[in-house]
Design an enzyme around this catalytic site. Structure first.
Site, PDB file in Angstrom:
ATOM      1  N   GLY A 192      24.843  14.338  23.069  1.00  0.00           N
ATOM      2  CA  GLY A 192      25.154  15.708  22.630  1.00  0.00           C
ATOM      3  C   GLY A 192      24.436  16.674  23.562  1.00  0.00           C
ATOM      4  O   GLY A 192      24.058  17.768  23.174  1.00  0.00           O
ATOM      5  N   ASP A 194      24.896  22.952  21.484  1.00  0.00           N
ATOM      6  CA  ASP A 194      24.101  24.119  21.174  1.00  0.00           C
ATOM      7  C   ASP A 194      22.608  23.799  20.993  1.00  0.00           C
ATOM      8  O   ASP A 194      21.734  24.440  21.572  1.00  0.00           O
ATOM      9  CB  ASP A 194      24.686  24.665  19.851  1.00  0.00           C
ATOM     10  CG  ASP A 194      24.147  26.008  19.522  1.00  0.00           C
ATOM     11  OD1 ASP A 194      24.301  26.907  20.363  1.00  0.00           O
ATOM     12  OD2 ASP A 194      23.565  26.153  18.424  1.00  0.00           O
ATOM     13  N   ARG A 224      30.775  14.003  25.692  1.00  0.00           N
ATOM     14  CA  ARG A 224      32.150  13.514  25.847  1.00  0.00           C
ATOM     15  C   ARG A 224      32.804  14.052  27.114  1.00  0.00           C
ATOM     16  O   ARG A 224      33.652  13.384  27.691  1.00  0.00           O
ATOM     17  CB  ARG A 224      32.983  13.985  24.656  1.00  0.00           C
ATOM     18  CG  ARG A 224      32.483  13.351  23.397  1.00  0.00           C
ATOM     19  CD  ARG A 224      33.469  13.427  22.274  1.00  0.00           C
ATOM     20  NE  ARG A 224      33.161  12.310  21.413  1.00  0.00           N
ATOM     21  CZ  ARG A 224      34.038  11.618  20.715  1.00  0.00           C
ATOM     22  NH1 ARG A 224      35.305  11.945  20.764  1.00  0.00           N
ATOM     23  NH2 ARG A 224      33.670  10.605  19.980  1.00  0.00           N
ATOM     24  N   LYS A 281      18.699  15.976  11.348  1.00  0.00           N
ATOM     25  CA  LYS A 281      19.348  16.153  10.056  1.00  0.00           C
ATOM     26  C   LYS A 281      20.738  16.740  10.303  1.00  0.00           C
ATOM     27  O   LYS A 281      20.933  17.370  11.328  1.00  0.00           O
ATOM     28  CB  LYS A 281      18.511  17.042   9.143  1.00  0.00           C
ATOM     29  CG  LYS A 281      18.263  18.446   9.712  1.00  0.00           C
ATOM     30  CD  LYS A 281      18.570  19.542   8.752  1.00  0.00           C
ATOM     31  CE  LYS A 281      19.955  20.048   8.799  1.00  0.00           C
ATOM     32  NZ  LYS A 281      20.146  21.486   8.976  1.00  0.00           N
ATOM     33  N   LYS A 338       6.859  22.864  12.305  1.00  0.00           N
ATOM     34  CA  LYS A 338       6.321  24.229  12.316  1.00  0.00           C
ATOM     35  C   LYS A 338       4.834  24.185  11.978  1.00  0.00           C
ATOM     36  O   LYS A 338       4.436  23.496  11.041  1.00  0.00           O
ATOM     37  CB  LYS A 338       7.071  25.101  11.293  1.00  0.00           C
ATOM     38  CG  LYS A 338       8.537  25.377  11.678  1.00  0.00           C
ATOM     39  CD  LYS A 338       9.202  26.247  10.629  1.00  0.00           C
ATOM     40  CE  LYS A 338      10.702  26.326  10.816  1.00  0.00           C
ATOM     41  NZ  LYS A 338      11.165  27.330  11.764  1.00  0.00           N
ATOM     42  N   GLU A 360      17.428  33.835   5.315  1.00  0.00           N
ATOM     43  CA  GLU A 360      17.874  34.079   6.690  1.00  0.00           C
ATOM     44  C   GLU A 360      18.693  35.348   6.740  1.00  0.00           C
ATOM     45  O   GLU A 360      19.473  35.634   5.834  1.00  0.00           O
ATOM     46  CB  GLU A 360      18.736  32.917   7.173  1.00  0.00           C
ATOM     47  CG  GLU A 360      17.991  31.626   7.320  1.00  0.00           C
ATOM     48  CD  GLU A 360      18.870  30.597   7.998  1.00  0.00           C
ATOM     49  OE1 GLU A 360      18.813  30.503   9.223  1.00  0.00           O
ATOM     50  OE2 GLU A 360      19.633  29.923   7.295  1.00  0.00           O
ATOM     51  N   ASP A 382      22.729  21.832   4.090  1.00  0.00           N
ATOM     52  CA  ASP A 382      22.194  22.358   5.342  1.00  0.00           C
ATOM     53  C   ASP A 382      20.704  22.677   5.234  1.00  0.00           C
ATOM     54  O   ASP A 382      19.953  22.485   6.185  1.00  0.00           O
ATOM     55  CB  ASP A 382      22.979  23.630   5.726  1.00  0.00           C
ATOM     56  CG  ASP A 382      22.583  24.172   7.084  1.00  0.00           C
ATOM     57  OD1 ASP A 382      22.504  23.373   8.031  1.00  0.00           O
ATOM     58  OD2 ASP A 382      22.354  25.397   7.198  1.00  0.00           O
ATOM     59  N   HIS A 415      15.069  20.858   4.498  1.00  0.00           N
ATOM     60  CA  HIS A 415      13.934  21.759   4.745  1.00  0.00           C
ATOM     61  C   HIS A 415      13.201  22.160   3.449  1.00  0.00           C
ATOM     62  O   HIS A 415      11.981  22.038   3.354  1.00  0.00           O
ATOM     63  CB  HIS A 415      14.399  23.031   5.454  1.00  0.00           C
ATOM     64  CG  HIS A 415      15.176  22.785   6.720  1.00  0.00           C
ATOM     65  ND1 HIS A 415      14.880  21.759   7.582  1.00  0.00           N
ATOM     66  CD2 HIS A 415      16.229  23.431   7.273  1.00  0.00           C
ATOM     67  CE1 HIS A 415      15.719  21.793   8.606  1.00  0.00           C
ATOM     68  NE2 HIS A 415      16.555  22.796   8.439  1.00  0.00           N
TER      69      HIS A 415
END
Ligand code: BG6
Length: 485
Positions: free
Chosen positions: A15, A19, A49, A153, A187, A221, A240, A245
């Site tokens: 990958g 991003d 790919r 994850k 973190k 967020e 997500d 988290h």
């Protein structure tokens, strides 16, 4: 810090054009190499790919990402030339993985690398099973040195798929070589939860149901879903953010004192917390989805207007929930957790609210609201903590005021290291403390799978607000309120 870790390893980033790789992994790896924390002879092989890319065009792609981080073009050019290589995995057929294996061996020979390998899966979750099988069948689960598999994850999308994924991974790799990465654990402020709790006995002695009234964890967020509709439509906030988290934060706040500061002891205690969480009732969960609204004076589209989102989508972008941790330490203390996109500001914080005085002697004054001591651990962006307590406001009339005692990382230590840098170094040193064990993943899905299957109502909330009204009600009914509304 002195010395680099893991003699000249090869990083294989599957990958590699995505991003995450461009925004986080390559910048972190290049920074660690510049700091001398990763051997300068190490190589980074991007795998994707795309059959059009070659070493040159891949270097240009990654170089661009590094330039936007303020590095000089010369430095970036030199680093990319020396360290970056590209290999296509085509459609991911068995021969593509064999070609990858040959390329890896050729690079290791040519550059006299140690044979230590990091296989990093920075892939959409749907690509995990095929990739793990491909790597394993091509013999890439073994190497002349060590092989460590890093998996981002989400680990599965419910309990069954997580179990299937674990079984598949375990058929090729040992648990001790698997690094399930939840970047929250890297973190500084999250790691500090361990130090805060277990190095400061004054707090630890208050950290229980006798002293604590409630615990709140907020991960807010400002961002929407960016360009990630195809992933997010499948995931939603519970997969997500909550399953990983937020749940990691719950375990770090709720865990007992580990017997040692080792991966096994820490992860064991975290797993125990997950196993103690009572089944969550539907009326203790609120799902929301952002509608058009305004953030910092800017109008932003609603979730249903985002490109790639189904017009009738019921995907939740907000979750608030009450968890009950049924242990001797926590029974009866609600853990309220909340996360959402398109809040008025970015804010991750844990608020520990302590019990009120049993009898309030200042009642007689008539104008003093009864407050609680609150410990506010601010994980980001304004890292630090504040302990709120009451003082007498000087002068007359007699008034009680709540003031904070505050510590800010920025003031004491300057800027904080990036989570990915921390975690990548841990992979190299072979330290799994800040990675997620298979038992934690399953323990967490055990809590949330029944909720996902319930198909709960999704309440709209305006972008730029703190979520739907129903989330406030969730707390009001128990006499509590969110710390930021
Ligand atoms: C990721 C989620 O894991 O965490 C994103 O997929 C989210 O949706 C991000 O935006 C938040 O991370 P941070 O470090 O900005 O709090």
């Amino acid at each position: 810090m002195g010395g680099h870790h893991g003699a000249s390893p090869l990083f294989v980033i599957l990958g590699g054009t995505g991003d995450l790789s461009r925004r986080k992994l390559f910048p972190a790896l290049s920074s660690l190499m510049r700091q001398g924390l990763i051997d300068e002879n190490s190589l980074l092989l991007g795998v994707a790919r795309d059959t059009e890319h070659d070493d040159e065009s891949f270097r240009a792609l990654i170089g661009e990402a590094l330039l936007s981080r303020g590095l000089s073009p010369d430095d970036v050019g030199r680093w990319c030339e020396a360290c970056l290589r590209y290999q296509t995995i085509g459609k991911g057929a068995a021969e593509d993985f064999r070609a990858l294996a040959s390329r890896i061996k050729a690079l290791e020979r040519e550059h006299q690398l140690s044979g230590n390998r990091v296989l990093y899966l920075a892939l959409p979750p749907g690509a995990y099973p095929g990739t793990i099988t491909g790597l394993g069948e091509a013999g890439l689960n073994r190497s002349p040195g060590w092989t460590r598999l890093v998996i981002e994850k989400p680990f599965g999308s419910d309990l069954t798929s997580a179990r299937d994924l674990h079984q598949l991974v375990h058929s090729y790799f040992e648990e001790s070589d698997i690094y399930r990465l939840d970047h929250y654990l890297g973190k500084e402020t999250v790691q500090n939860l361990l130090v805060f709790r277990f190095s400061n006995p004054i707090f630890e002695s208050l950290w229980n149901r006798d002293r604590v009234q409630s615990i709140q964890i907020t991960v807010a967020e400002e961002l929407g879903i960016e360009q990630r509709a195809s992933y997010y439509e499948q995931a939603g906030a519970i997969r997500d953010m909550v399953q990983n988290h937020l749940t990691q934060l719950v375990t770090l706040v709720g865990m007992e004192v580990p017997s040692t500061f080792s991966a096994a002891a820490v992860r064991y205690e975290k797993t125990k917390v997950l196993r103690s969480i009572a089944p969550v009732l539907s009326h203790d969960v609120v799902f929301g989805q952002y509608a058009r609204g305004t953030i910092n004076g800017r109008e932003v589209p609603g979730y249903l207007e985002e490109p790639g989102v189904a017009p009738d989508s019921r995907t939740e972008t907000f979750v608030a929930m009450k968890l009950e941790v049924d242990t001797w330490r926590w029974q009866g203390v609600p853990f309220y957790i909340r996360t959402g996109k398109r809040f008025p500001q970015r804010l991750t914080q844990i608020a520990i609210t302590f019990r009120r005085p049993p009898v309030y002697m200042f009642d007689s004054l008539g104008f003093c609201p009864i407050t609680s001591n609150v410990l506010l651990l601010s994980l980001q962006p304004d890292e630090g903590f504040s302990l709120f307590f009451d003082v007498k406001k000087p002068g007359e009339p007699f008034t009680v005021e709540t003031v904070p005692l505050t510590f800010r990382y920025g003031e004491t230590f300057g800027s904080l290291p990036d989570a990915y840098e921390t975690l990548l170094l841990d992979v190299l040193t072979g330290d799994q403390t800040l990675f997620v064990h298979a038992d934690e993943v399953e323990g967490s899905w055990q809590i949330y799978t029944p909720i996902i299957e319930k198909g709960l109502e999704v309440h709209p909330y305006q972008a730029g607000t703190w979520g739907p009204e129903a989330a406030d009600q969730l707390l009001y009914q128990h006499g509590h309120t969110w710390h930021t509304r």
